[in-house]
Write an enzyme that holds these catalytic residues in place. Structure first.
Site, mmCIF file in Angstrom:
data_model
loop_
_atom_site.group_PDB
_atom_site.id
_atom_site.type_symbol
_atom_site.label_atom_id
_atom_site.label_comp_id
_atom_site.label_asym_id
_atom_site.label_seq_id
_atom_site.Cartn_x
_atom_site.Cartn_y
_atom_site.Cartn_z
ATOM 1 N N ASP A 199 34.912 45.244 42.304
ATOM 2 C CA ASP A 199 36.057 46.089 41.970
ATOM 3 C C ASP A 199 35.711 46.800 40.670
ATOM 4 O O ASP A 199 34.576 46.744 40.203
ATOM 5 C CB ASP A 199 37.380 45.308 41.931
ATOM 6 C CG ASP A 199 37.529 44.412 40.709
ATOM 7 O OD1 ASP A 199 36.638 44.412 39.836
ATOM 8 O OD2 ASP A 199 38.563 43.716 40.623
ATOM 9 N N ARG A 243 50.313 42.768 41.328
ATOM 10 C CA ARG A 243 49.648 43.199 40.091
ATOM 11 C C ARG A 243 49.838 44.696 39.915
ATOM 12 O O ARG A 243 49.431 45.497 40.754
ATOM 13 C CB ARG A 243 48.151 42.863 40.091
ATOM 14 C CG ARG A 243 47.484 43.329 38.790
ATOM 15 C CD ARG A 243 46.158 42.656 38.486
ATOM 16 N NE ARG A 243 45.069 43.125 39.310
ATOM 17 C CZ ARG A 243 43.775 42.837 39.072
ATOM 18 N NH1 ARG A 243 43.439 42.067 38.041
ATOM 19 N NH2 ARG A 243 42.828 43.283 39.878
#
Length: 532
Positions: free
Chosen positions: A446, A165
């Site tokens: 996150d 990613r």
């Protein structure tokens, strides 16, 4: 600061040590330079278009399906296809590109590891460079890591499939400039990962696979398609060698899923329900709409109508086009305390059963300790199949824009607001200290979950909402709670950890972004200034 120029177009502000020389080889830099020169101007236009669209929504217009692209939605077509090693993605684990994490994730009982340069990595220069080396070593099978006690971590045979990613379009890589502007972080991550690993990946029957975050429009997907096609041509590879899964984690994108799949049809293999970012985007996009203010973060769960509609529409859209519909993140962390652990596993099980029943092809976890529980749920749902592409949800009534925008019921509580403050401050402190993925109160946090915490409060202040105890949420109330919760954090973590950390800076940044007149788009942008 010595300015290192190793290419005519790009300037590097960091000295090249041994690690840099492994990653930023002359050929790799030349390729990066070509991508940056060719694709940055269009990327800048795409970011400007986001601002224009947001201004319209701030002015009262609600996002919706696009009438001009109805022919794409209504006609029959499918994506180019899916490589063999991505046909079964029932459980994927995610985590930053740190060496020990990469080994543990690839060894976990999962099908795919999403190696993250984005929301779970604080992108300091050394972490971004080390991350590239770690992934290269993992792909070559040479990665190992030894802890302080001398325990050696190595890859087992048959590790999970690696998907990288890259950073979102909005994030810069400030240590590399082009025409005196920081280059797009997304191109830096993509170019180096592709350049160093494409041959080894193809040689072992895999390929250069990517996750694309934070997309807001089909035009942004088309930009990626051009980047991928240019790269394939540049390296004389067949069209469709590069494959991507795109996260539907912004509210504007949920109305353009067919168009996104169509724009990327040569390269895309699926869409993913990036649920936490999607909730953050719902708040951010509809920030000026007083009737769309969300309640406590804890009560915004996937069974709420607006989120359930999003999950079902994503599945129906993807499967009609032959693409995977990936489920969202289980952020829970297993507990050493058995009663708590049982509660965690039951919570995760219920959530994943809903996804599997809805027709998702697989789902995300943040901790290897959840793998067995979640694999069991999807094994049961899939039976002898590798995925659920056959679940077309044709019996569903059409999902309307009103359903996707429906306000979410629930209370705004003082406890919820205080919890938001503690989570956001602790996450910001970790992030500016270089750690983008942090366990806080039993959840793997996150950037997305911290974003929900701080934008919720901003919106409550902005619309002068009241808490369930009758108090109006004001800047003054927030500042008072922030000061009080800093003492709670200090008590919970202990004086030593608190005084050694960067909590004062984190609190200042939290205060700044929560009380500013205009909502700051991403906390990682001002946060990046405080990062090495």
């Amino acid at each position: 600061m010595t300015q290192q120029t190793v290419s005519e177009e790009l300037a590097f502000s960091q000295p090249f040590g041994e690690q840099e020389r492994q990653v930023l080889t002359p050929d790799a830099v030349e390729f990066l330079s070509e991508l940056v020169t060719r694709f940055t101007p269009q990327r800048n236009k795409l970011l400007a278009a986001r601002t224009v669209q947001q201004a319209e929504i701030d002015g009262g217009k609600l996002p919706g399906f696009i009438s001009e692209t109805s022919s794409i939605r209504e006609s029959e077509w499918t994506i180019r296809g899916v490589p063999n090693d991505l046909l079964d993605r029932r459980v994927e684990i995610t985590g930053p590109v740190e060496r020990k994490m990469v080994i543990n994730a690839l060894n976990a009982n999962v099908k795919v590891f999403m190696a993250d340069f984005e929301d779970s990595l604080a992108p300091s220069w050394s972490k971004v460079i080390d991350g590239q080396i770690n992934l290269r070593d993992a792909i070559n099978g040479t990665i190992s890591w030894t802890n302080e006690a001398g325990k050696i971590y190595q890859l087992k045979p048959d590790p999970a499939v690696l998907v990288c990613r890259v950073r979102g379009l909005h994030l810069p890589e400030k240590h590399v400039t082009w025409r005196n502007e920081p280059i797009p972080g997304s191109l830096f991550d993509f170019a180096l990962y592709f350049f160093h690993n494409v041959d080894a990946l193809l040689a072992k029957g895999s390929g250069p696979y990517f996750y694309l975050p934070k997309t807001q429009s089909w035009q942004e997907a088309a930009w990626w398609s051009e980047v991928f096609s240019f790269t394939e041509d540049h390296f004389s590879l067949p069209r469709g060698t590069i494959k991507a899964t795109l996260l539907i984690e912004t509210l504007p994108a949920v109305f353009q899923m067919d168009e996104i799949l169509h724009a990327l049809r040569d390269h895309i293999v699926g869409l993913n329900c990036g649920r936490w970012d999607y909730i953050f985007s719902y708040i951010k996009t509809l920030k000026n709409h007083p009737d769309r203010v969300l309640p406590d973060r804890q009560s915004v769960t996937m069974d709420k109508p607006f989120l359930n509609a999003y999950s079902r529409l994503l599945i129906k859209t993807c499967h009609r086009r032959g693409a995977f519909a990936m489920g969202g993140m289980a952020a829970f962390i297993p507990s050493k305390e058995s009663a708590r652990n049982e509660w965690v596993l039951n919570k995760v099980k219920t959530d994943k059963q809903m996804e599997a029943t809805n027709g998702h092809d697989g789902t995300w976890i943040a901790h290897p300790g959840l793998a067995d529980t979640v694999v069991e749920v999807f094994d049961k749902a899939l039976g002898d199949n590798k995925n659920q592409l056959h679940v077309l949800r044709e019996e569903d009534a059409p999902i309307t824009a009103a359903q996707l925008l429906e306000p979410c019921p629930g209370e705004r509580t003082e406890a919820g607001m205080r919890a938001n403050i503690r989570v956001a401050v602790q996450y910001i402190e970790a992030w500016i200290s270089g750690n983008g993925c942090v366990p806080i109160y039993g959840l793997m946090e996150d950037a997305a979950t911290a974003e929900i915490s701080r934008t919720s409060i901003w919106q409550w202040i902005h619309h002068q909402k009241t808490l369930s105890n009758g108090e109006t949420v004001t800047k003054a109330l927030f500042r008072k709670m922030l000061a009080e919760e800093m003492f709670v954090i200090q008590e919970e973590l202990g004086d030593k950890r608190f005084s050694q950390g960067r909590f004062d800076e984190a609190a200042r940044l939290m205060e700044q972004i929560t009380t500013s007149e205009t909502l700051i788009d991403f906390l990682t942008l001002p946060g990046y200034r405080l990062l090495a």
